[in-house]
Design a protein around this motif. Structure first.
Motif, short mmCIF file in Angstrom:
data_model
loop_
_atom_site.label_atom_id
_atom_site.label_comp_id
_atom_site.label_asym_id
_atom_site.label_seq_id
_atom_site.Cartn_x
_atom_site.Cartn_y
_atom_site.Cartn_z
N ARG A 137 0.83 -1.11 0.01
CA ARG A 137 0.02 -0.09 -0.01
C ARG A 137 0.83 1.38 0.12
O ARG A 137 0.49 2.36 -0.54
N TYR A 138 1.82 1.06 0.63
CA TYR A 138 2.90 2.38 0.58
C TYR A 138 4.27 1.91 0.11
O TYR A 138 4.91 0.74 0.33
N VAL A 139 5.10 2.86 -0.51
CA VAL A 139 6.55 2.56 -0.63
C VAL A 139 7.45 4.03 -0.48
O VAL A 139 6.61 5.15 -0.69
N LEU A 140 8.56 3.66 0.12
CA LEU A 140 9.24 4.82 0.21
C LEU A 140 10.27 5.25 -0.93
O LEU A 140 10.84 4.02 -1.26
N VAL A 141 10.06 6.24 -1.34
CA VAL A 141 11.05 6.57 -2.70
C VAL A 141 12.23 7.52 -2.20
O VAL A 141 11.95 8.58 -1.42
N PRO A 142 13.51 7.16 -2.42
CA PRO A 142 14.52 7.90 -1.84
C PRO A 142 14.35 9.35 -2.27
O PRO A 142 14.97 10.38 -1.35
N HIS A 143 13.98 9.82 -3.30
CA HIS A 143 14.09 11.28 -3.49
C HIS A 143 13.05 11.87 -4.57
O HIS A 143 12.79 10.81 -5.47
N ALA A 144 12.53 13.05 -4.28
CA ALA A 144 11.45 13.39 -5.25
C ALA A 144 11.91 13.28 -6.71
O ALA A 144 10.99 13.35 -7.55
N ARG A 145 13.24 13.41 -6.94
CA ARG A 145 13.81 13.40 -8.47
C ARG A 145 13.42 11.93 -9.18
O ARG A 145 13.14 12.09 -10.53
N HIS A 146 12.92 11.03 -8.40
CA HIS A 146 12.37 9.71 -8.84
C HIS A 146 10.85 9.85 -9.16
O HIS A 146 10.47 8.75 -9.78
N LEU A 147 10.38 10.92 -9.00
CA LEU A 147 8.87 11.08 -9.15
C LEU A 147 8.30 11.80 -10.49
O LEU A 147 8.99 13.07 -10.50
N SER A 344 -2.13 -11.71 -20.60
CA SER A 344 -1.88 -11.18 -21.79
C SER A 344 -1.83 -9.60 -21.77
O SER A 344 -2.43 -9.09 -20.84
N GLY A 345 -0.54 -9.16 -22.27
CA GLY A 345 -0.06 -7.84 -21.78
C GLY A 345 0.67 -7.98 -20.63
O GLY A 345 1.52 -8.76 -20.18
N ARG A 346 0.35 -6.89 -19.82
CA ARG A 346 1.01 -6.64 -18.25
C ARG A 346 0.05 -6.78 -17.14
O ARG A 346 -0.99 -6.51 -17.08
N ALA A 347 0.71 -7.86 -16.30
CA ALA A 347 -0.07 -7.94 -14.99
C ALA A 347 -0.06 -6.78 -13.95
O ALA A 347 1.18 -6.53 -13.68
N VAL A 348 -1.05 -6.32 -13.69
CA VAL A 348 -0.92 -5.07 -12.68
C VAL A 348 -1.61 -5.26 -11.29
O VAL A 348 -2.74 -5.89 -11.53
N LEU A 349 -1.09 -5.33 -10.34
CA LEU A 349 -1.65 -5.44 -9.09
C LEU A 349 -2.24 -3.86 -8.50
O LEU A 349 -1.59 -3.06 -8.50
N LEU A 350 -3.50 -4.10 -7.62
CA LEU A 350 -3.93 -2.96 -7.12
C LEU A 350 -4.08 -3.06 -5.79
O LEU A 350 -4.86 -3.82 -5.06
N PRO A 351 -3.38 -2.37 -5.13
CA PRO A 351 -3.23 -2.48 -3.41
C PRO A 351 -4.58 -2.26 -2.99
O PRO A 351 -4.92 -2.57 -1.50
N GLY A 352 -5.30 -1.27 -3.37
CA GLY A 352 -6.61 -1.04 -3.01
C GLY A 352 -6.48 0.04 -1.92
O GLY A 352 -5.50 0.27 -1.40
#
Ligand code: FEH
Ligand code: ZN
Ligand code: ZN
Length: 352
Positions: A137-147, A344-352
């Motif tokens: 449900r949450y992920v920490l991204v090291p720096h805003a430059r990756h957003l 088919s195509g890409r599997a995508v997970l939805l944490p909801g």
């Protein structure tokens, strides 16, 4: 710091707990951002064949140290952090640039973490790749430059584009294609079908798609390929005749047979981009299976600037990923379907 970390302390995350173990859904602490970190509330996370390679890796084969949460194709919205200086605000919807380098070398300074000069020294290579990723449900991204802002783009589109879009985009960007170029795409799966759309949206090349599966060729057709060919013993002959010799081949499989086919259809001076990690071998000798003047590249993921360009193409409606969506709770089933070649195509997970 601004924003709300989370009303709850623990939420489900799909983790690699130890080498050789299957992925497991566990209750993980919701992380708190410190320093330049930004907490993202995940809205979608794509599943990639590379995730299977990570899961199947023998102990010591990769520099990563389990346990960590999987998922390097992530989109969501900003939840908390100290990012006023970055022009971000809580609630901003973003895609996460997945390759995280050292942040200090020339490549990282240029936003090309995919080619970080200190990659070999790091015990991780990005989100879900030795560091906690986005199958949670949450992920920490090291720096805003990756957003990368995504505006109103569907997160289930933006997430897979961070790899299944960015990787082919970077591979195509490395090609010099004349207007009358002929480009062969081998392997029309999660990346190949987006490559066809990127070629049609950004070049005037004639696009030939090759695969062993009828369903993949139907996907190639829907994606805009000018010609689709089911792999047969005479495919190289047919392609040489119809292309006059391919100016470029994008091999999204990278196996012995596909590399041999690619070498056999390239025109002199043609470019072969090996994108797939199929482990195939190609002899590069002079003379040899490749025509004179041929070039071979091993493009890997892409840059932050290129991700912004991919998101812009998607927001303009020029690129769309075919997806199969699963709730995070069905992640183990989704991995099994991917491993069995039933997505088919890409599997995508939805944490909801
Ligand atoms: C990511 C990490 C390691 C190997 C390969 C990958 C690809 O999915 C990136 O496009
Ligand atoms: Zn990937
Ligand atoms: Zn670096």
């Amino acid at each position: 710091m601004v924003g709300v970390v989370s009303p709850v302390r623990k939420t489900p995350a799909l983790r690699l707990t130890a080498w050789g173990d299957p992925p497991s859904l566990v209750d993980a602490e919701v992380p708190e951002p410190t320093g330049t970190e930004v907490l993202i509330r995940v809205e979608a996370a794509g599943i990639c064949h590379s995730d299977l390679h990570v899961l199947d890796a023998a102990p010591g084969a990769l520099p990563y140290r389990p346990p960590f949460t999987l998922g390097h194709e992530i989109a969501g919205h900003v939840a908390a952090g100290d990012f006023a200086a970055e022009g971000l605000a809580v609630g901003d919807r973003v895609a996460v640039y997945g390759p995280w380098g050292c942040g200090a070398c020339r490549r990282c300074a240029a936003g090309e973490d995919n080619y970080c000069d200190r990659r070999a020294e790091l015990p991780w290579s990005g989100a879900g790749l030795g560091r906690d990723g986005g199958m949670a449900r949450y992920v920490l991204v090291p720096h805003a430059r990756h957003l990368v802002p995504i505006g109103d783009l569907d997160a289930a589109q933006a997430a897979p584009l961070t790899d299944a879009g960015l990787t082919p985009y970077h591979a195509v960007a490395g090609l010099k294609l004349a207007d009358d170029a002929a480009v062969v795409v081998i392997g029309v799966g999660g990346l190949g079908h987006v490559a066809i759309q990127i070629l049609r949206a950004t070049t005037r090349a004639r696009v030939f798609a090759v695969d062993v599966r009828e369903a993949a060729l139907a996907l190639a057709d829907r994606s805009g390929a000018h010609r689709t060919l089911l792999t047969r013993t005479d495919t190289a002959t047919v392609l040489r005749r119809e292309t006059g010799g391919a100016d470029a081949v994008l091999d999204f499989v990278g196996s012995d047979p596909t590399l041999s086919l690619a070498a056999g259809v390239l025109r002199p001076g043609g470019a072969l981009a090996i994108v797939g990690s199929g482990g195939g071998k190609l002899t590069v000798t002079k003379p040899g299976p490749l025509p004179p003047g041929a070039s071979v590249s091993l493009p890997f993921w892409g840059s932050g600037r290129e991700l912004r360009e991919v998101i812009a193409l998607a927001r303009a409606g020029s690129v769309r990923v075919e997806t199969e969506q699963f709730p995070l709770g069905a992640a183990v089933e989704a991995f099994a379907r991917l491993r069995a070649g039933q997505v088919s195509g890409r599997a995508v997970l939805l944490p909801g």
